[in-house]
Design a protein around this motif. Structure first.
Motif, mmCIF file in Angstrom:
data_model
loop_
_atom_site.group_PDB
_atom_site.id
_atom_site.type_symbol
_atom_site.label_atom_id
_atom_site.label_comp_id
_atom_site.label_asym_id
_atom_site.label_seq_id
_atom_site.Cartn_x
_atom_site.Cartn_y
_atom_site.Cartn_z
ATOM 1 N N THR A 125 -7.540 -7.344 -6.304
ATOM 2 C CA THR A 125 -6.412 -6.466 -6.016
ATOM 3 C C THR A 125 -5.241 -6.767 -6.938
ATOM 4 O OG1 THR A 125 -7.086 -6.366 -3.695
ATOM 5 C CG2 THR A 125 -4.830 -5.705 -4.207
ATOM 6 N N TYR A 132 -9.055 -12.416 2.682
ATOM 7 C CA TYR A 132 -9.394 -11.230 1.900
ATOM 8 C C TYR A 132 -10.066 -11.662 0.607
ATOM 9 C CZ TYR A 132 -8.810 -6.585 -0.231
ATOM 10 O OH TYR A 132 -9.030 -5.353 -0.828
ATOM 11 N N ARG A 140 -11.131 -10.044 -1.753
ATOM 12 C CA ARG A 140 -10.839 -9.220 -2.931
ATOM 13 C C ARG A 140 -9.360 -9.305 -3.316
ATOM 14 N NH1 ARG A 140 -13.813 -3.672 -3.471
ATOM 15 N NH2 ARG A 140 -13.972 -4.513 -5.579
ATOM 16 N N HIS A 174 0.828 -1.202 0.000
ATOM 17 C CA HIS A 174 0.000 0.000 0.000
ATOM 18 C C HIS A 174 0.863 1.253 0.000
ATOM 19 C CE1 HIS A 174 -2.276 3.277 1.918
ATOM 20 N NE2 HIS A 174 -3.313 2.764 1.307
ATOM 21 N N LEU A 219 -7.616 -0.845 -2.846
ATOM 22 C CA LEU A 219 -7.752 -2.286 -2.637
ATOM 23 C C LEU A 219 -6.635 -2.844 -1.758
ATOM 24 C CD1 LEU A 219 -8.808 -3.271 -6.264
ATOM 25 C CD2 LEU A 219 -10.184 -3.650 -4.205
ATOM 26 N N LEU A 220 -5.479 -2.195 -1.770
ATOM 27 C CA LEU A 220 -4.360 -2.672 -0.960
ATOM 28 C C LEU A 220 -4.498 -2.289 0.511
ATOM 29 C CD1 LEU A 220 -1.407 -1.921 -3.393
ATOM 30 C CD2 LEU A 220 -2.043 -4.189 -2.520
ATOM 31 N N ALA A 255 -5.912 0.743 -7.144
ATOM 32 C CA ALA A 255 -4.971 -0.216 -6.561
ATOM 33 C C ALA A 255 -4.686 0.107 -5.103
ATOM 34 C CB ALA A 255 -3.672 -0.236 -7.371
#
Length: 398
Positions: free
Chosen positions: A339, A333, A335, A285, A384-385, A381
């Motif tokens: 991601t 997670y 997603r 992230h 999502l991180l 991005a």
């Protein structure tokens, strides 16, 4: 900034996956006056009374340890003489729906969670002592349309140690490659071939940018390698500024050789470096966030106008930092695949700005629709991180 502070900042932007309190007391809702609503509870967090007050008739001994589903407002009070951490955990799935950290002696925190049907319990985790588990509370079905609080199975520091080793080994394997690439820049300049030096500088700089997950372990030498892009430059920015400003080959050669020396120091230092398992999950992230805040603004351009090459390398660095976490995240997670695809999509959009001869479109030459697509891809991005950092924040085994 500490890992905990950085995580808190992330959660403040995107919203918490798990309710987390990192201060002594927080208030998400004004304290109730008069009789408490059925979903509002005063909950004790101590060695002998952990969970008292939630679903037990207010601690009077009456009731059957059950509450209605839906929103729960819990005012949790530390009844011990020392700090404590408090979880709200599902008994069967082991997922944690509330994590109150650093709750000081006598302090309280008022928080809200929305729970569906199941069995839950409060877990009190005093420092350096075994967890104390409160009574099991049966929670009924939540009202239709309720937005349930997501829970997560805790990730411990022990879970992250193998991940950290894998990533450390990968970084260690890339530093000799970086050294050879930096040496090529110096050799080009010594031969007077500055065109080749510019190409090799871009290759070496891109390699360095993929190592962002280990920057904290690089320490002072890392600061010198990736020195300021303006003013008193060192490392890569110094060589960049000289190469793209028409400096003599002898000047470039001296700075490039100093760059090689810095990489040698990095290699020697990193051989005994120990990355903090508690920070590994923050890195992907942070790398993309840095790309948005610094690289895409041109703040770290020292004259080459190759910011998009740097962004491309930073995206590779984020993927490298995320990859060792796959097994931990796969069951936590939902997603994760999305991601990974978001990072791949961002790569594709950025790499479309690299020509066949390896040159990159400068930021200032991007057409507005293209720039907007790049910005949107990186924003997606980084969003999502962010939950990765929350999910993998090390917690004690409840």
């Amino acid at each position: 900034m500490s890992a905990r502070a950085r995580l808190t900042a992330i959660l403040a932007v995107v919203g918490a996956l798990v309710v987390v309190a990192t201060v002594l007391a927080i208030a998400l809702r004004p304290a109730a006056t008069g009789a408490a609503a059925p979903s509002a509870f005063d909950v004790a967090a101590g060695m002998d009374d952990c969970g008292r007050g939630w679903g037990d008739g207010g601690g009077s001994g009456k009731g059957a340890h059950q509450v209605a589903g839906g929103e729960q407002t819990l005012t949790v009070t530390n009844t011990t003489v020392a700090g404590i951490e408090v979880y709200l955990q599902a008994v069967d799935s082991k997922r944690v729906y509330l994590d109150l950290e650093n709750l000081g002696a006598g302090a309280h925190a008022t928080v809200r969670v929305t729970l569906g049907a199941g069995r839950y319990r409060v877990v009190c985790l005093p420092a350096d002592m075994d967890p104390v588990r409160g009574p099991t509370v049966a929670v009924g079905k939540a009202p239709p349309g309720s937005q349930l609080t997501p829970g997560v199975v805790p990730v411990t520091r022990n879970d992250l140690i193998p991940v950290t080793k894998v990533y450390t080994d990968w970084v260690g394997s890339r530093i000799p490659v970086l050294r050879a690439q930096a040496a090529a820049v110096a050799a080009d300049a010594e031969e007077g071939d500055l065109a080749a030096a510019r190409r090799d500088w871009l290759t070496a700089h891109s390699t360095y940018q993929t190592l962002g997950g280990a920057y904290d372990a690089f320490g002072e030498v890392g600061d010198q390698l990736d020195g300021p892009s303006h003013g008193d430059r060192t490392g890569f920015p110094l060589v960049e500024a000289q190469l793209w400003s028409g400096a003599p080959a002898s000047t470039v050669a001296a700075s490039a050789q100093a760059l090689v020396t810095l990489v040698d120091r990095l290699q020697a230092q990193f051989a005994s470096a120990q990355l903090d398992p508690g920070e590994v999950a923050l890195r992907a992230h942070e790398i993309v966030e840095d790309a948005i805040q610094r690289t895409l603004t041109g703040a770290d351009d020292a004259g080459s106008h190759t910011s998009l090459a740097t962004v491309d390398a930073q995206l590779s660095g984020a993927e490298a930092a995320l990859a060792p976490l796959h097994d931990i995240l796969a069951s936590r997670y939902d997603r994760l695949t999305v991601t990974q695809q978001a990072l791949a999509d961002a790569h594709a959009i950025v790499e479309a700005q690299r020509s066949a001869d390896g040159t990159w479109t400068p930021l200032g030459a991007l057409e507005r629709p293209v720039r907007e697509r790049i910005d949107a891809a990186l924003d997606r991005a980084v969003e999502l991180l962010a939950p990765v950092a929350a999910i993998c924040d090390p917690r004690r085994e409840p």
